[in-house]
Design an enzyme around this catalytic site. Structure first.
Site, PDB file in Angstrom:
ATOM      1  N   ASP A 277     107.516 -17.690 -31.792  1.00 29.58           N
ATOM      2  CA  ASP A 277     109.159 -17.191 -31.769  1.00 29.58           C
ATOM      3  C   ASP A 277     109.767 -18.460 -31.239  1.00 29.58           C
ATOM      4  OD1 ASP A 277     107.977 -14.971 -33.034  1.00 29.58           O
ATOM      5  OD2 ASP A 277     108.940 -13.589 -31.788  1.00 29.58           O
ATOM      6  N   ASP A 278     111.223 -18.268 -31.569  1.00 28.91           N
ATOM      7  CA  ASP A 278     112.237 -19.064 -30.896  1.00 28.91           C
ATOM      8  C   ASP A 278     112.381 -20.577 -31.325  1.00 28.91           C
ATOM      9  OD1 ASP A 278     112.375 -16.722 -29.765  1.00 28.91           O
ATOM     10  OD2 ASP A 278     111.919 -17.237 -27.768  1.00 28.91           O
TER      11      ASP A 278
ATOM     12  N   HIS B 136     114.621 -15.187 -37.181  1.00 30.64           N
ATOM     13  CA  HIS B 136     114.534 -14.518 -35.921  1.00 30.64           C
ATOM     14  C   HIS B 136     115.912 -14.411 -35.197  1.00 30.64           C
ATOM     15  CE1 HIS B 136     112.380 -13.227 -32.302  1.00 30.64           C
ATOM     16  NE2 HIS B 136     112.377 -14.218 -31.705  1.00 30.64           N
TER      17      HIS B 136
ATOM     18  N   HIS C  12     119.875 -15.129 -30.835  1.00 26.73           N
ATOM     19  CA  HIS C  12     119.067 -14.556 -29.649  1.00 26.73           C
ATOM     20  C   HIS C  12     119.493 -13.964 -28.610  1.00 26.73           C
ATOM     21  CE1 HIS C  12     115.083 -13.748 -27.956  1.00 26.73           C
ATOM     22  NE2 HIS C  12     114.425 -14.235 -29.068  1.00 26.73           N
TER      23      HIS C  12
ATOM     24  N   HIS D 142     105.225 -18.063 -28.505  1.00 22.62           N
ATOM     25  CA  HIS D 142     106.600 -18.729 -28.364  1.00 22.62           C
ATOM     26  C   HIS D 142     106.148 -20.396 -28.431  1.00 22.62           C
ATOM     27  CE1 HIS D 142     106.955 -14.759 -26.869  1.00 22.62           C
ATOM     28  NE2 HIS D 142     108.496 -15.095 -27.336  1.00 22.62           N
TER      29      HIS D 142
END
Length: 309
Positions: free
Chosen positions: A118-119, A169, A173, A272
């Site tokens: 993720d990210d 995603h 965020h 991540h």
């Protein structure tokens, strides 16, 4: 009399020749025809059928080894491949195309693992992760953030071209903006779809809520996602790398959770690749070897991926 007899014979001979030509002409025509052409029924005209009209479907501008959704309704998902759509939500709505996801049977293997990150994309960690995956011959799934894609489109393009799966995603965020309502959440997904499509000519159909759906989603969130055809993907193995854990601790976190054999058929590992996750990069070779030594099958997230719980 002799002259009349000769004349009569000539007329008869000519008649025989004409009759022979009439009888043999269909055979001569068949002799020069394409043997792949169908033979017509008796009394039917002889012709070569025109090929049926070809239905043209929209294809991606750049393609990878993946399953692409377009106008076709007879295009079953390819097993174990990344999933992309050649149209955005807006484009599907404008064309009157279906938004729902094709029905598939969830894939439960004996030992299956999904490595997810993720990210990203991020200029240091994401390329390092990609190099490790390439060295081990592994495909993974990257849930990308829209404003990061704007900064590092080339890294996203590399993820795509190397056959990994891409998920949505959100755009920024930022929880206080993202989770104001179901509408603000979906708006960020759709914005990120457009950004991703500008880079790789297709958009993802899978998504993951920052921080997870638990505690953030209400009934309205799930209804909006289902209506627009997004597949929300959670996890059941947390690496714990969101904290300041060192590589050895990250590895131990994963190994401890794998004692639960109920997860072996669909272990979805959360990691991540964003800024500050260098320890995840350090732990990744050991994580891969852990699953390889136990003969796990590595897969990317797709429509076949079962719910984590």
């Amino acid at each position: 009399m002799k002259h009349k007899s000769w004349f009569f014979q000539a007329i008869c001979s000519l008649g025989v020749v004409c009759l022979t030509l009439l009888v043999s002409s269909p055979l001569a025509l068949l002799a020069f025809s394409d043997f792949n052409s169908p033979v017509p029924a008796s009394g039917s005209p002889i012709y070569q059928e025109s090929p049926p009209d070809t239905v043209k479907y929209t294809l991606p501008g750049t393609s990878a080894d993946a399953y692409y959704m377009n106008e076709s309704l007879d295009n079953p998902p390819s097993s174990g491949k990344p999933v992309y759509d050649v149209f955005t939500v807006e484009e599907r709505q404008a064309k009157g195309l279906a938004l729902e996801v094709p029905k598939v049977v969830p894939y439960y293997g004996q030992k299956v693992v999904y490595l997810t990150f993720d990210d990203g994309p991020e200029p240091e960690n994401t390329p390092a992760v990609l190099e490790i995956l390439k060295r081990h011959g592994i495909k993974a799934t990257f849930f990308v953030v829209g404003n990061q894609v704007e900064k590092y489109p080339d890294i996203l393009r590399r993820i795509y071209q190397e056959g990994h799966a891409i998920g949505n995603h959100s755009y920024n965020h930022i929880y206080r903006e993202l989770y104001q309502s179901a509408n603000t959440y979906v708006s960020q997904l759709r914005h990120t779809d457009e950004i991703v499509k500008q880079v790789i000519s297709v958009r993802p159909r899978i998504s993951r809520a920052p921080g997870g759906s638990a505690g953030s989603f209400t009934k309205e969130y799930w209804e909006s996602l289902n209506k627009l055809g997004y597949i929300e993907v959670g996890w059941n193995i947390s690496s714990g790398d969101a904290s300041s854990a060192k590589a050895s601790r990250i590895m131990n976190n994963i190994a401890a959770q794998m004692d639960n054999k109920n997860l072996w058929s669909h272990a979805i590992v959360l990691m991540h690749d964003g800024r500050g996750h260098g320890e995840t990069v350090k732990a990744l070779p050991d994580i891969i070897n852990f699953y390889k030594q136990r003969q796990f099958e590595f897969r990317v997230i797709s429509f076949e991926t079962p719910p984590p719980w």
